[in-house]
Design an enzyme around this catalytic site. Structure first.
Site, PDB file in Angstrom:
ATOM      1  N   GLN A 100      16.623   0.444  -0.631  1.00 50.78           N
ATOM      2  CA  GLN A 100      17.465  -0.668  -0.029  1.00 50.78           C
ATOM      3  C   GLN A 100      17.030  -2.006  -0.774  1.00 50.78           C
ATOM      4  O   GLN A 100      17.948  -2.590  -1.081  1.00 50.78           O
ATOM      5  CB  GLN A 100      17.093  -0.845   1.484  1.00 50.78           C
ATOM      6  N   THR A 101      15.612  -2.216  -0.602  1.00 47.40           N
ATOM      7  CA  THR A 101      15.346  -3.525  -1.187  1.00 47.40           C
ATOM      8  C   THR A 101      15.678  -3.555  -2.609  1.00 47.40           C
ATOM      9  O   THR A 101      15.450  -2.804  -3.563  1.00 47.40           O
ATOM     10  CB  THR A 101      13.890  -3.814  -1.300  1.00 47.40           C
ATOM     11  N   SER A 151      14.791  -9.297   2.987  1.00 47.09           N
ATOM     12  CA  SER A 151      15.149  -9.484   4.285  1.00 47.09           C
ATOM     13  C   SER A 151      16.725  -9.528   4.566  1.00 47.09           C
ATOM     14  O   SER A 151      16.994  -9.347   5.405  1.00 47.09           O
ATOM     15  CB  SER A 151      14.408 -10.796   4.859  1.00 47.09           C
ATOM     16  N   GLY A 163       9.012   2.718  -2.116  1.00 50.33           N
ATOM     17  CA  GLY A 163       7.886   3.756  -2.504  1.00 50.33           C
ATOM     18  C   GLY A 163       8.423   5.060  -2.669  1.00 50.33           C
ATOM     19  O   GLY A 163       9.370   5.592  -2.248  1.00 50.33           O
ATOM     20  N   GLY A 187     -22.441 -10.257   2.694  1.00 50.93           N
ATOM     21  CA  GLY A 187     -22.319  -9.706   1.248  1.00 50.93           C
ATOM     22  C   GLY A 187     -21.865  -8.388   0.910  1.00 50.93           C
ATOM     23  O   GLY A 187     -21.154  -8.291  -0.036  1.00 50.93           O
ATOM     24  N   THR A 237       4.759  -7.569   5.478  1.00 45.91           N
ATOM     25  CA  THR A 237       6.334  -7.817   4.824  1.00 45.91           C
ATOM     26  C   THR A 237       7.069  -6.763   5.217  1.00 45.91           C
ATOM     27  O   THR A 237       8.358  -6.768   5.616  1.00 45.91           O
ATOM     28  CB  THR A 237       6.057  -7.954   3.507  1.00 45.91           C
ATOM     29  N   GLU A 241       9.332  -3.380   6.368  1.00 46.80           N
ATOM     30  CA  GLU A 241      10.173  -3.321   7.613  1.00 46.80           C
ATOM     31  C   GLU A 241      10.372  -4.476   8.456  1.00 46.80           C
ATOM     32  O   GLU A 241      10.515  -4.608   9.781  1.00 46.80           O
ATOM     33  CB  GLU A 241       9.128  -2.310   8.435  1.00 46.80           C
ATOM     34  N   ASP A 266      10.008  -9.007   7.300  1.00 47.40           N
ATOM     35  CA  ASP A 266       8.902 -10.077   6.981  1.00 47.40           C
ATOM     36  C   ASP A 266       8.494 -10.413   8.427  1.00 47.40           C
ATOM     37  O   ASP A 266       9.509 -10.723   9.478  1.00 47.40           O
ATOM     38  CB  ASP A 266       9.780 -11.156   6.183  1.00 47.40           C
TER      39      ASP A 266
END
Length: 635
Positions: A108-109, A115, A148, A372, A393, A395, A397
């Site tokens: 999709q992106t 967005s 992904g 540390g 971010t 699913e 923002d």
């Protein structure tokens, strides 16, 4: 039953050498990716050999704890076909997906739009002469970017593109597209594919092949458009089916519910590491040569750490409630009752935003709480942080989602003013007369232990902040302009509303029958800590809206100190209750046996830098420097 299954799967993974992950941060990107492919294949082999149920298989993958293409195959590709494909399409594609004869992702992106889904540029143009769609990437920014599993593993994708037929653009629709050959895995003609490069952290999300995809006039059969909600006929006519588009809400609620559940897992892992290590680590405070003080006994450690412990429990309970909401939404959809959908959508969007943002910040705080040693990869915290932060971010923002919640709140305020009765998590707004003018009756620190007192001030704060925003928007030249100008205030109003939901669900959980002696009492303390630390942190909201007085705010803070002291004896038991294996925690600091220092020492020697005593590069660079033999060029 659920606990027993989870325990069995966790131990199955922990005892299998293929799933070891202690050297993961030392691998190169190529080695890490190959390791991920190996683990995914091995996991599938075990699932088939042991005939695991879907529940068991999901838990097995959870405990393998390494992002990979499988997550998107089961989490996005399969649900997209289930939710948006016709029965016929499901019969064709799902059996292949269920057996892993094909591997799918969710494209999709794009490079230019995330967005704003309506702004996507990839096109799918129908060609009636061949009965095909032509998939095309007309610009550089229309390249699919981030999905992904797309970079190297997937053979197929559900691709979202602008549907164009008869010269008209019908907006964004899903299409099943084969990307790679099922014989040799090479990209099909007209398809450009690759990985988008290394990401934040070592190990972490770099095991995932987030990809780039470009189409050059790639043809697919017409029946590969997902056609449950709308179709294109053989002649090229665009028609809506009689399936209501609201059905897509079900999937969205489901995905966001899993994200909230993941937030509670990630947060509880970080808190488990920090609490256990804080009980082991001693520093300062030795009396007459006696032992030093456990770091967990310092009030500064408790006031930073115990609210995070309380949050982990709060998110777990609100996650469980979201599971119920998902079934409720589905039942209403089947009964064609869409009245509660806007509320369910706003509620899940808000919870996704607030829990993921708070969890990302909390993991980093836990790292600092470990001093540390928390900065070492072997502490598990840097990797947990790096692998978790993208949740802020993906699913949705988090800021964009909160603005959607704020829009819903503004709508609700105007509906309440018009006499409409709000439902669900927004029902408190119906009590507007009382909440706009009530004053908290808290008089002593202990009064803040009363859940009704807490609920009232959280409801009053959320409502008053929303009403203030609505009044200020109404003074603007236009509603849109007012919304845009006031968006920072609207974010705060949205957060107040979501925090109220989480507090309310924690309080409701405590009204259930909770087994085990003293368990409910501990949870009540955590509930009070969760609510009062929010009151203390956002005291400006509560004071400026007149919900509490400065003295009541001070009393809340006084009670917090007492509650921390009461939780301290049980802090380690409260994180042990999460029941995480050492393998899943992946932390030398959070080990169950507390044997931290030998583990830290042993872990250091595993680093590739320690494979040689004298470092590579000594002869070329260190020795000439030490022997004063650097060859200087004469200028």
């Amino acid at each position: 039953h659920a606990v027993e299954v989870a325990d069995r799967m966790a131990r199955l993974v922990a005892s299998d050498p293929v799933f070891r992950k202690d050297t993961r941060t030392m691998l190169s990107r190529k080695e890490l990716f190959k390791d991920t492919l190996k683990k995914a294949a091995h996991a599938w082999k075990r699932i088939v050999e042991l005939r695991l149920t879907e529940e068991e298989a999901n838990l097995l993958r959870l405990y393998v704890d390494q992002p990979g293409y499988v997550d998107l195959h089961w989490g996005m590709f399969v649900p997209a076909i289930k939710g948006q494909g016709t029965e016929e399409q499901q019969k064709k594609w799902l059996p292949m997906a269920y057996k892993f004869q094909i591997i799918g992702c969710y494209a999709q992106t794009e490079l230019g739009h995330g967005s704003n889904v309506q702004g996507l540029e990839t096109t799918a143009t129908f060609d009636p002469s061949t009965d095909e769609f032509v998939m095309h990437s007309p610009t550089l920014t229309s390249s699919k970017w981030w999905p992904g599993g797309l970079g190297k593993a997937s053979t197929h994708a559900v691709v979202y593109a602008r549907l164009i037929t008869e010269g008209k653009d019908y907006g964004i629709h899903g299409f099943i597209v084969q990307l790679r050959s099922l014989d040799d895995h090479s990209p099909l003609p007209g398809v450009t594919l690759g990985d988008i490069g290394g990401k934040f952290g070592s190990g972490a999300y770099n095991s995932m092949d987030n990809g780039v995809l470009r189409f050059d006039h790639v043809r697919i059969p017409r029946d590969q458009m997902l056609m449950r909600l709308s179709q294109v006929t053989r002649e090229g006519k665009y028609v809506h089916s009689d399936v209501p588009k609201q059905l897509l809400y079900g999937t969205m609620v489901y995905v966001r519910q899993t994200i909230v559940a993941d937030a509670s897992k990630a947060l509880s892992r970080a808190v488990c590491i920090a609490v256990r290590y804080s009980a082991i680590r001693k520093q300062f405070g030795s009396q007459d040569g006696g032992p030093e003080t456990q770091v967990l006994n310092y009030k500064t450690q408790q006031s930073r750490l115990f609210p995070l412990l309380a949050s982990a429990y709060a998110y777990r309970f609100v996650g469980q409630w979201l599971k119920w909401l998902y079934t409720d939404v589905n039942q209403k959809l089947e009964a064609k009752d869409y009245s509660t959908l806007p509320e369910a959508h706003a509620c899940t969007a808000g919870l996704k935003s607030v829990t993921t943002s708070a969890t990302a910040d909390a993991i980093e705080e836990c790292r600092k709480l470990c001093g540390g040693h928390g900065y070492l990869n072997s502490s598990g915290l840097p990797e947990l942080f790096a692998v978790y932060v993208p949740a802020c971010t993906y699913e949705g923002d988090n800021v964009v989602l909160l603005l959607q919640v704020a829009r819903f709140l503004m709508k609700t305020v105007s509906q309440v003013a018009a006499g409409k009765q709000p439902v669900g998590t927004i029902a408190y707004m119906g009590n507007i007369q009382h909440l706009m003018q009530c004053k908290s009756a808290v008089n002593t620190a202990e009064d803040w232990l009363n859940p009704a007192a807490i609920k009232e001030v959280f409801e009053a704060r959320a409502l008053r902040m929303a009403v203030n925003c609505a009044q200020n928007i109404s003074k603007a030249p236009s509603q849109e302009e007012g919304f845009s100008e006031l968006s920072p205030d609207l974010l705060e109003a949205a957060v107040a509303h979501v925090q109220l939901i989480i507090v309310t669900k924690f309080i409701e959980k405590l009204q259930e029958d909770i087994p085990g002696p003293g368990v409910k009492e501990q949870l009540q303390k955590l509930c009070s800590i969760y609510a009062l630390h929010l009151l203390h942190k956002h005291l400006g909201d509560f004071l400026s809206t007149g919900c509490v007085t400065a003295r009541q705010g001070a009393l809340a803070n006084e009670l917090l100190g007492k509650l921390y002291a009461q939780v301290r004896p049980n802090a380690v038991a409260l994180v042990d209750a999460f029941d995480y294996t050492d393998h899943y925690l992946g932390s030398v600091l959070g080990r169950y046996d507390g044997d931290v220092y030998p583990a830290l020492y042993e872990e250091a020697w595993k680093d590739p830098l320690n494979e040689t005593v004298v470092p590579d590069g000594y002869q070329e660079h260190l020795r000439p420097l030490l022997k004063q033999q650097l060859k200087l060029s004469r200028l």
